[in-house]
Design a protein around this motif. Structure first.
Motif, PDB file in Angstrom:
ATOM      1  N   ALA A   1       0.832  -1.208   0.000  1.00  0.00           N
ATOM      2  CA  ALA A   1       0.000   0.000   0.000  1.00  0.00           C
ATOM      3  C   ALA A   1       0.867   1.259   0.000  1.00  0.00           C
ATOM      4  N   HIS A   2       2.001   1.203   0.707  1.00  0.00           N
ATOM      5  CA  HIS A   2       2.908   2.348   0.753  1.00  0.00           C
ATOM      6  C   HIS A   2       3.521   2.599  -0.625  1.00  0.00           C
ATOM      7  N   ALA A   3       3.946   1.540  -1.304  1.00  0.00           N
ATOM      8  CA  ALA A   3       4.518   1.708  -2.642  1.00  0.00           C
ATOM      9  C   ALA A   3       3.516   2.360  -3.588  1.00  0.00           C
ATOM     10  N   GLU A   4       2.263   1.937  -3.514  1.00  0.00           N
ATOM     11  CA  GLU A   4       1.228   2.554  -4.340  1.00  0.00           C
ATOM     12  C   GLU A   4       1.075   4.030  -3.984  1.00  0.00           C
ATOM     13  N   ALA A   5       1.069   4.348  -2.689  1.00  0.00           N
ATOM     14  CA  ALA A   5       0.839   5.717  -2.247  1.00  0.00           C
ATOM     15  C   ALA A   5       1.963   6.663  -2.681  1.00  0.00           C
ATOM     16  N   VAL A   6       3.205   6.178  -2.726  1.00  0.00           N
ATOM     17  CA  VAL A   6       4.318   7.081  -3.031  1.00  0.00           C
ATOM     18  C   VAL A   6       4.617   7.168  -4.526  1.00  0.00           C
TER      19      VAL A   6
ATOM     20  N   HIS B   1      -5.948  -5.155  -0.833  1.00  0.00           N
ATOM     21  CA  HIS B   1      -5.348  -4.161   0.051  1.00  0.00           C
ATOM     22  C   HIS B   1      -4.731  -2.992  -0.718  1.00  0.00           C
ATOM     23  N   THR B   2      -4.990  -2.913  -2.016  1.00  0.00           N
ATOM     24  CA  THR B   2      -4.541  -1.793  -2.835  1.00  0.00           C
ATOM     25  C   THR B   2      -5.702  -1.338  -3.709  1.00  0.00           C
TER      26      THR B   2
ATOM     27  N   PHE C   1       4.708   4.249  -7.088  1.00  0.00           N
ATOM     28  CA  PHE C   1       5.025   3.105  -7.931  1.00  0.00           C
ATOM     29  C   PHE C   1       3.780   2.705  -8.735  1.00  0.00           C
ATOM     30  N   ASP C   2       3.997   2.195  -9.941  1.00  0.00           N
ATOM     31  CA  ASP C   2       2.882   1.840 -10.822  1.00  0.00           C
ATOM     32  C   ASP C   2       2.575   0.355 -10.856  1.00  0.00           C
ATOM     33  N   GLY C   3       3.464  -0.485 -10.310  1.00  0.00           N
ATOM     34  CA  GLY C   3       3.234  -1.922 -10.344  1.00  0.00           C
ATOM     35  C   GLY C   3       3.810  -2.622  -9.136  1.00  0.00           C
ATOM     36  N   LEU C   4       3.212  -3.758  -8.796  1.00  0.00           N
ATOM     37  CA  LEU C   4       3.723  -4.664  -7.770  1.00  0.00           C
ATOM     38  C   LEU C   4       3.864  -6.036  -8.417  1.00  0.00           C
ATOM     39  N   TRP C   5       5.051  -6.633  -8.299  1.00  0.00           N
ATOM     40  CA  TRP C   5       5.360  -7.845  -9.050  1.00  0.00           C
ATOM     41  C   TRP C   5       5.702  -8.982  -8.102  1.00  0.00           C
TER      42      TRP C   5
END
Length: 306
Positions: free
Chosen positions: A45-50, A86-87, A52-56
């Motif tokens: 969730a933090h990566a999305e908020a700051v 959760h995203t 980042f465009d993808g989670l792999w």
């Protein structure tokens, strides 16, 4: 962009002009044992908020200590389904599903399920595999990897696009009496062959929706991207890079396996160069002790700057 690629994840990664960034699980860096679920979800969730465009998430069917890591441990599809809950909008990718070790109908159903549950955010990196002991464990002839990969890609495309298809391969046969459900949100889930996948570049350009590659030296990378453009036109080129942020923002790079340890100033120049070379998306494996701070710093000092 063709209609078949119009799922939300593909658009999030590749619609923008210029380079986009994803983060690779495990975000906590705990790649030899089960990572903390709560910590991983918090960091996702933090990566999305700051920004980042993808989670792999990687697909590592078994743990082979000699290889050095177990990926994110949890099976890829249920894990990404959990992450989806959760995203909100971030793309969800696999890097990469080992097609040769999975039945294509199971992959088709599992992937379409995650795609539906996430609102069309799934993008599939797909691979032929590289851990030798896994092939006898699954009863697969490693010498047949190339042919199996092609068969399984064809099966996925067919069962996603057609109702009650007729299709036959080494995996089995469909004779028009059975449908494979659910169907994905778009005509197909985008497929990004990973590495060479025991195929020619021309085959990947024709049958893939992009190409996902490992870290390469810049001169070699330039040749790869140029050759890809000749064969695939504007289909995207993505790659993975290990990143360790040095305390000194001006620190020069030290070579890591498949990446670098350096200061943010050097990384800004490095990723700007990748953008100039024509790379469309980078999966960043951030390996600092304080993962949340490292993700924030990378987003503020590198992503925002580029």
């Amino acid at each position: 962009m063709p209609d078949g690629y119009e799922n939300a994840g593909y658009r999030r990664l590749f619609d923008a002009d210029g380079l986009t960034f994803g983060a690779g699980f495990p975000l906590t860096g705990a790649n030899r044992s089960r990572p903390s679920i709560e910590a991983e979800l918090h960091l996702a969730a933090h990566a999305e908020a700051v920004g980042f465009d993808g989670l792999w998430a990687r697909d590592v069917p078994t743990y082979w200590p000699k290889f050095g890591d177990a990926g994110q441990t949890f099976d890829t599809f249920p894990w990404l389904s959990h992450v989806a809950a959760h995203t909100d909008d971030i793309a969800l990718g696999t890097s990469s599903i080992v097609l040769t070790l999975r039945h294509p109908l199971h992959v088709a159903t599992a992937a379409a399920t995650v795609d539906r549950l996430s609102g069309g955010r799934l993008v599939l990196g797909v691979a032929s595999g590289d851990r030798d002991p896994e092939y006898p464990a699954f009863g697969v002839d490693r010498d047949e990897r190339g042919a199996l990969f092609r068969e399984h890609v064809a099966a996925l495309r067919t069962v996603w696009r057609e109702e009650f298809p007729e299709l036959e391969g080494q995996w089995g046969s469909l004779q028009g009496q059975l449908d494979v459900v659910p169907k994905p949100t778009a005509e197909t889930i985008p497929l990004l062959p990973t590495g060479n996948a025991r195929q020619s570049r021309e085959w990947i350009a024709e049958h893939g929706d992009g190409w996902l590659f490992y870290h390469l030296p810049e001169r070699t990378l330039e040749d790869y991207v140029d050759a890809w453009r000749d064969d695939a036109g504007e289909k995207p080129f993505a790659m993975a890079v290990r990143v360790e942020l040095a305390d000194d923002p001006a620190a020069e790079p030290d070579q890591l396996h498949l990446g670098y340890r350096a200061g943010v100033e050097w990384f800004r120049d490095y990723f700007a160069e990748l953008e100039q070379l024509g790379v469309d998306h980078v999966i960043v494996g951030v390996e600092n002790e304080n993962s949340e701070q490292a993700l924030s710093t990378f987003a503020d000092e590198v992503i925002d700057a580029i």
